[in-house]
Structures are given as C-alpha cells and as structure tokens.
Design a protein around this motif. Structure first.
Motif, short mmCIF file in Angstrom:
data_model
loop_
_atom_site.label_atom_id
_atom_site.label_comp_id
_atom_site.label_asym_id
_atom_site.label_seq_id
_atom_site.Cartn_x
_atom_site.Cartn_y
_atom_site.Cartn_z
N ILE A 29 0.84 -1.21 0.00
CA ILE A 29 0.00 0.00 0.00
C ILE A 29 0.87 1.25 0.00
N ALA A 30 1.92 1.25 0.81
CA ALA A 30 2.83 2.41 0.88
C ALA A 30 3.44 2.68 -0.49
N LYS A 31 3.82 1.64 -1.19
CA LYS A 31 4.40 1.79 -2.53
C LYS A 31 3.33 2.26 -3.52
N TRP A 32 2.16 1.70 -3.39
CA TRP A 32 1.03 1.99 -4.29
C TRP A 32 0.63 3.47 -4.18
N GLU A 33 0.57 3.97 -2.95
CA GLU A 33 0.07 5.32 -2.70
C GLU A 33 0.86 6.39 -3.44
N LYS A 34 2.12 6.09 -3.78
CA LYS A 34 2.95 7.08 -4.46
C LYS A 34 2.41 7.45 -5.84
N SER A 35 1.56 6.58 -6.40
CA SER A 35 1.01 6.88 -7.73
C SER A 35 -0.42 7.41 -7.67
N PHE A 36 -0.97 7.60 -6.45
CA PHE A 36 -2.35 8.09 -6.32
C PHE A 36 -2.44 9.55 -6.75
N MET A 62 -9.79 2.79 -15.81
CA MET A 62 -10.52 2.80 -14.54
C MET A 62 -10.07 1.71 -13.58
N MET A 63 -9.61 0.55 -14.08
CA MET A 63 -9.05 -0.51 -13.25
C MET A 63 -9.94 -0.86 -12.05
N PRO A 64 -11.16 -1.33 -12.28
CA PRO A 64 -12.07 -1.61 -11.16
C PRO A 64 -11.52 -2.56 -10.12
N THR A 65 -10.76 -3.58 -10.56
CA THR A 65 -10.27 -4.56 -9.59
C THR A 65 -9.30 -3.93 -8.60
N ASN A 66 -8.58 -2.88 -9.01
CA ASN A 66 -7.71 -2.16 -8.07
C ASN A 66 -8.52 -1.52 -6.96
N TYR A 67 -9.59 -0.84 -7.35
CA TYR A 67 -10.37 -0.10 -6.35
C TYR A 67 -11.24 -1.03 -5.52
N GLN A 68 -11.60 -2.19 -6.07
CA GLN A 68 -12.32 -3.17 -5.27
C GLN A 68 -11.44 -3.62 -4.10
N PHE A 69 -10.17 -3.93 -4.39
CA PHE A 69 -9.30 -4.36 -3.29
C PHE A 69 -9.07 -3.23 -2.31
N LEU A 70 -8.77 -2.02 -2.81
CA LEU A 70 -8.50 -0.90 -1.90
C LEU A 70 -9.71 -0.58 -1.04
N LEU A 71 -10.91 -0.71 -1.62
CA LEU A 71 -12.14 -0.51 -0.85
C LEU A 71 -12.25 -1.57 0.24
N GLN A 72 -12.03 -2.83 -0.12
CA GLN A 72 -12.09 -3.92 0.85
C GLN A 72 -11.07 -3.71 1.98
N THR A 91 -9.53 -2.68 7.47
CA THR A 91 -8.48 -2.21 8.37
C THR A 91 -8.79 -0.82 8.94
N LYS A 92 -9.98 -0.31 8.61
CA LYS A 92 -10.40 1.02 9.08
C LYS A 92 -9.40 2.10 8.65
N ASN A 93 -8.90 1.96 7.43
CA ASN A 93 -7.95 2.93 6.87
C ASN A 93 -8.74 3.98 6.11
N GLN A 94 -9.05 5.07 6.79
CA GLN A 94 -9.91 6.10 6.21
C GLN A 94 -9.25 6.78 5.02
N LYS A 95 -7.92 6.85 5.03
CA LYS A 95 -7.22 7.48 3.91
C LYS A 95 -7.48 6.71 2.62
N LEU A 96 -7.42 5.39 2.68
CA LEU A 96 -7.70 4.58 1.50
C LEU A 96 -9.15 4.75 1.05
N LEU A 97 -10.07 4.74 2.00
CA LEU A 97 -11.49 4.91 1.66
C LEU A 97 -11.72 6.27 1.02
N ASN A 98 -11.07 7.30 1.54
CA ASN A 98 -11.21 8.64 0.95
C ASN A 98 -10.70 8.67 -0.48
N TYR A 99 -9.59 7.97 -0.72
CA TYR A 99 -9.02 7.92 -2.07
C TYR A 99 -9.96 7.21 -3.04
N VAL A 100 -10.51 6.09 -2.62
CA VAL A 100 -11.44 5.36 -3.49
C VAL A 100 -12.68 6.21 -3.75
N ASN A 101 -13.20 6.85 -2.72
CA ASN A 101 -14.39 7.69 -2.91
C ASN A 101 -14.11 8.89 -3.81
#
Length: 673
Positions: free
Chosen positions: A181-188, A202-212, A217-227
C-alpha cells in the motif's frame, strides 16, 4: 485466393470483409497453407470498437497497393481478440518482449509454424509497406537469421510472466500488504482520483481491493481515495451522464475526454464496484451511476434471450456523414443553448460549458467539478430543485441525442463478459434492494447455462446469429463460476452452487496444470498454440487464475473440500511471494485475504432465513460468505444445522464456529469483531 472474412460472424472480421487484402480467419489450416506456399504469416489482431484499428484499416488495408504487397508475400490472418483471447495473449507477449509495449491493432509477422519474428501495433502506410518488404527480403535471402531469432523469442514467450511455485503454501505474509500500500500510494492522484498519469484506465479490480482493505483495516485514507476516484469518474466525461454507461478510458488526467467506446466488461465490474461503495457510503451519486448504467445496458445490450452484447464503438457518423470518434456524444454551445434555453447558464455551471469542459473545435464534453449542493447554494436554489432540473436537462439531451446516428454495435455475446455483467446486476440488486436487477441476472445466467454450454459440460466462448461457437477459455469458466456463487449468496438456491462445482471440476480436468500449479488459459481439448498461456496478472479484467483461486476457496467452504482449498492456497502463496507492484495483482491480494482473520462465514437456518440474510447482504461484508436453508440441507456447510422453523445463526471462521445463536444482533457483533 480472396478475402474470406465474409464467412465469419464477428463484427470486427466483417468490418474487413471488403478489404482487397486476402484475409483469412484464424484456423489450424493457415499453418499448412503457409508451409506449402513457403510464405510468412501476417497476423493482425484487433476488435470492433478499436479506433486505431479503424484508422489502420482505412490507411493500409483498404489500399490496393498495400494489399498487393500483403497478398503476394504473406498469408494474411485477421483475428478478433475478443473471440480469440488465447491467440491475442500469445502474440501480445511477443510484441511486449520485442518492443516493450503493446496495444491494438496488434500486428505480428510469423514463420510458417506460427512462431513470431517481428511485431508492433499501429503503423502508418509507408512504414507498414517498407517493413513488410524488408521482412520478405530477409526471409528470402537469410531465413536462418529469422529462424534463430524466432527460437530465442519463443523461449521468452514460453517463460513470460511465469511464477515459481511457493513450496511452503502456508506462508502468506499478510503484513507485506502494508508495504504494498505504501508503494502503491505514491502513484495516487489526490486531485482527480485514479493514478497520476494519462491516459487513465478505470481498473475496477484495483479499487475493489483498496475498498475492501480500507474498510477491513479502518484505513480512512484509502477509503477517501477510493471515494474521490469514484466521484471524479462519475463527474467526468468518461461517464455518460445523459444515458448511462462508462467509456473504456480517459485520454486526460481529469477523466474528462474519453476514448468513447463502451465495453461490457468495464461496465459490469463498475456496477459491482459502485454497488459496494454505495453500501458503505449511501452516496446518492453512486446510486445514480448504478441506475443509469443499468438502464443503458438494458436498453442497448440486453437481447431477447437474456444475453448481453459486447460493446459500442467509439466512432459514429458526424454531420458530414463521416465516421468520427465521439461524434454521437459531444455538444456545441449552440446546440445546448437551443435545447436548454433559459437554463443554459445554470447548466453551464453544473457541466462546465467553459474552458474547463472544452474538448476540441467547438465541442464540449460534459464534466462536473462541484456538487449540486454547492451550485444550488451559489444560485439561491434548493438542492432538490437543481436535482430535478438536472434530470430534466439530461432527458432533453437524451431525446435530442437519440436523433443522431448511433455508434456501431458489437452484437456478439461473450460468455465471460456476460457473467461479469450478470455479477454487476447481482451486486446492484443487493445494494439498491432491486429485485428486477436480480431477475435480469438470473435470466442471463440461465441463458449461459442453456445456450452457451454443451451437453458435454463445456462452455462456449461466443454467441452470435443463434449459434454458440469457440470452445470456452478459462476466463469463461472463472467468471461464470464466480457469478453462480454470487447468485447462491443472493437467492440461496443450492442449484447455483452445484452448477459452480460441476464447472470447477471440468476446469480441474481440462485446464489445471499439475506441474505449474496454475490453470492454463486454453483447454487441453483445443488445438495447441505455439505456447501455453497462464493468465496471472490482474489487468483491466482480473486474471482468470486469480478469479479461479477465489472460486476454489469459496467452494471449499460450501462443500468442505480441502482439495479445492489446497489448490487455492498454493496459487495465492506462489503469486503473493512474487508480487512487486501491487496494482498488477490486486485481485490476488483480495484472494490472500481469504486466508486471513477477516474471512468469516454466516449460516442462517430457519423459516425466515432469506429475510435475515437479505438484511445482512445489504451491508458491506467483503470477506463474509453467506449460506442459509429453511429445511434439512445436504450441502456440506449446512448439513445437520437445521433444527426447526425458529431461526438459528452460525458465525464461523477458520473451520470452527461460534456457539449457535438466535440473535441477529449477536451476529453483527461477531462479524464486526
């Protein structure tokens, strides 16, 4: 010899049926012909809605001089990549090895045995003819050079993308996900969502995993990014706000100007993604996206038998009666002014009929930047008033747009894509509690089982002109099984699970490679290509092997089948150990979570099991399997659990269950622990 494509049913091949090139369709006979005539084989791969395929056809394949060069020196073969994803995958590997990139049109020159010696994507006319003449000259005068190169390239193709087996399949170090995730976030992209690059897929499978993962893990930063991403996609021109449905990708960073074709596999996955996001957020924008997209699919792609068509072209006829990309979708200020009259200025605020929304020439692609609440406040309006105005505007534009020549339809049905769409309808039915969506999914699944499956138990890949053809590929089985499991979790009719199990066993017999410990893309009953293909990387569509791994895990629970579980665990462990960049393996990361403490199962046994399960499934529980019955069941997971009409709840994890309870409140408490 002559052009033989008029014999085919593929819309893409038929588009080339009048070319002066002596095209043949893919078949084992082409190699025999090439060997007899001692000619190179030219394989040209594309699909019906591919814009640059159309351009190359017009510039080169419709040209008599180009055709003469191709006809004289080559066996020319046209392939619809959607009909033959196996052929496309092999030659895409070759081009990626040769050039470092891929795409369509995909053009490859091969020796008479089918082994490639040269390849690329789009070529201008002069570059194309010059290259072909040079290749023919080389083949005539120095064939040994080509032969040597082809053998080295073939070795590369055979080993391309293969992953070593993880000997200790019990080792899936889930702690590594945080590093991924830390590596991934650099491209957000934190301004427009998606990734910081153009074009944007759009890469739906990427956002499905990040949403899950963000939710679990209650990672609000990831949820905010997906939203952020889902909102900006919904606001952008990539989403057809007038009539629903998403285009394939955006050519810019702000999701504004799409490559205007609409594909079934994108829209099916995006329905599932927006449905899951809606369960968490109850965001009305997501609800609108789902409803509009389903309306579009029903109107444009659903046939009378319950099957879904494949795609709409990017190109359509403009006012000069010439094919032009996006002509059907774009607007000029004059057109909008004429249609909207006194509301034009307010409409322009909502949809940026300004410098931000301008595309090219005098054309605008509608894009939102501000919410309706914000714009309503700026104009002293109630939000509900502006919402009603927006609906009225879009309806007016829809009526006007329907008068234009429509983009060309690819009216073949692809089994895997039908299953993906069906799953989207199932997920939407749960999120919005809409039975009609579920009914369409059931009808579509019956269409697959009754029309696209033979008496021998194998699936066919395509359906066109009342005929199912081409033996199914792993992707067909993987996505159909996935949809069958989803149907069970929605209807709790065990018939769907037994269909899934039968298809899984068919895959074990005809696709599973006991040495590689993965599934081949092509059945062992089909004519062999130059190399086996194992689809492992998740791309715009999840890899068929990652979908199969998830299917095997779920079925291992329902049927208490440790053989299925062992294979799924082995696959997941091997891939997990080899992951470098997570976005290329996002569905595999989701599979890995099956082997975590987030994975749980719920069974409800009693007379109102469907009602209670319906309540549970409207919530977001990404790693919870559901089962239920109102009588004794022979399904291993439910066997001996029915004790009478009064509902009993079971929550299980890691092959052990908590004490049965009569309290739904206790179930929610256990699920959220």
């Amino acid at each position: 010899m002559s052009n033989e494509l008029h014999k085919e049913s593929s819309p893409y091949l038929l588009q080339h049926a009048t070319n002066p090139v002596h095209w043949k369709a893919w078949s084992p006979e082409i190699f025999k012909t090439a060997k007899e005539k001692k000619k190179l084989i030219l394989v040209s791969i594309g699909y019906s809605t591919c814009h640059w395929c159309h351009v190359m056809e017009h510039e080169s394949f419709e040209n008599e001089e180009v055709a003469e060069i191709m006809n004289q020196n080559f066996i020319a073969v046209k392939v619809d990549r959607e009909e033959r994803p196996d052929v496309d995958a092999i030659y895409m590997k070759a081009v990626q090895l040769m050039t470092g990139r891929g795409g369509w049109p995909l053009n490859v020159v091969c020796l008479p045995d089918g082994k490639p010696v040269w390849g690329g994507t789009y070529f201008r006319k002069n570059d194309w003819t010059n290259t072909l003449e040079q290749l023919q000259e080389l083949y005539k005068n120095q064939p040994e050079k080509m032969l040597d190169y082809s053998e080295k390239l073939h070795a590369g193709i055979t080993n391309f993308g293969l992953i070593e087996q993880q000997l200790d399949a019990d080792v899936i170090n889930l702690d590594k996900i945080e590093d991924f995730i830390a590596k991934w976030e650099k491209s957000f992209d934190w301004e427009f969502g998606g990734y910081t690059r153009a074009p944007k897929f759009m890469m739906p499978t990427n956002y499905q995993f990040l949403l899950q993962y963000g939710y679990l893990t209650k990672n609000q930063k990831l949820l905010n990014y997906v939203n952020l991403t889902l909102t900006k996609m919904a606001f952008g021109g990539i989403f057809d706000t007038v009539a629903g449905g998403f285009s394939r990708y955006s050519v810019d960073v702000k999701w504004h100007v799409p490559h205007f074709e609409k594909m079934a596999y994108d829209n099916g996955q995006l329905l599932s993604l927006y449905a899951d996001a809606y369960k968490i957020s109850k965001n009305i924008i997501y609800k609108e996206v789902i409803e509009k997209t389903i309306s579009f699919i029903e109107r444009e792609w659903l046939n009378k038998k319950g099957g879904f068509y494949s795609a709409l072209d990017a190109d359509s006829l403009n006012k000069e009666n010439h094919l032009e990309e996006g002509a059907f979708y774009v607007w000029t200020k004059e057109e909008l002014n004429h249609i909207l009259k006194d509301d034009f200025e307010l409409f322009s605020q909502v949809f940026n009929v300004n410098e931000f929304g301008h595309w090219e020439k005098e054309n605008y692609v509608l894009i939102q930047t501000d919410t309706l609440e914000e714009i309503a406040n700026q104009n002293n309006l109630k939000t509900v008033e502006l919402q009603e105005k927006k609906k009225k505007w879009e309806n007016s534009l829809f009526i006007e747009r329907e008068k234009r020549p429509k983009p060309r339809l690819d009216d073949k049905c692809i089994t895997s894509w039908n299953a993906i769409l069906s799953k989207g309808f199932i997920d939407s039915s749960k999120a919005l509690e809409n039975e009609n969506y579920l009914n369409i999914a059931v009808k579509n699944t019956n269409f697959i089982l009754n029309t696209l499956m033979s008496e021998s138990g194998n699936l066919f890949h395509t359906y066109k002109n009342e005929k199912a053809t081409i033996n199914g590929f792993l992707e067909d089985y993987a996505f159909v099984i996935d949809t069958l499991i989803a149907l069970y979790e929605t209807t709790f009719d065990e018939m769907w699970l037994y269909h899934a199990k039968n298809l899984t066993n068919y895959c074990m017999d005809h696709f599973y490679d006991v040495d590689k410990k993965f599934f081949r893309f092509t059945s062992n009953l089909d004519a062999a290509l130059i190399s086996n293909h194992y689809e492992l990387e998740d791309n715009v569509i999840p890899a068929s092997n990652s979908v199969m791994a998830s299917n095997l895990f779920k079925l291992s629970i329902y049927f208490e089948n440790t053989f299925y579980e062992d294979i799924a665990r082995q696959m997941a462990a091997s891939v997990f150990a080899a992951i470098d960049y997570p976005s290329a393996f996002s569905n595999w990361l989701s599979v890995a979570l099956h082997f975590s403490n987030y994975q749980k199962e719920v069974a409800v046994c009693g007379e109102n099991h469907i009602g209670f399960l319906k309540e549970i499934k409207t919530g977001y529980y990404p790693k919870v399997l559901l089962a239920g019955c109102d009588k004794n069941s022979e399904l291993p997971f439910l066997k001996n659990r029915y004790s009478g009409p009064k509902n009993t709840f079971y929550v299980c994890q890691n092959k052990s269950c908590l004490a049965p309870t009569k309290s739904l409140k206790q179930v929610y408490k256990d699920l959220n622990n």
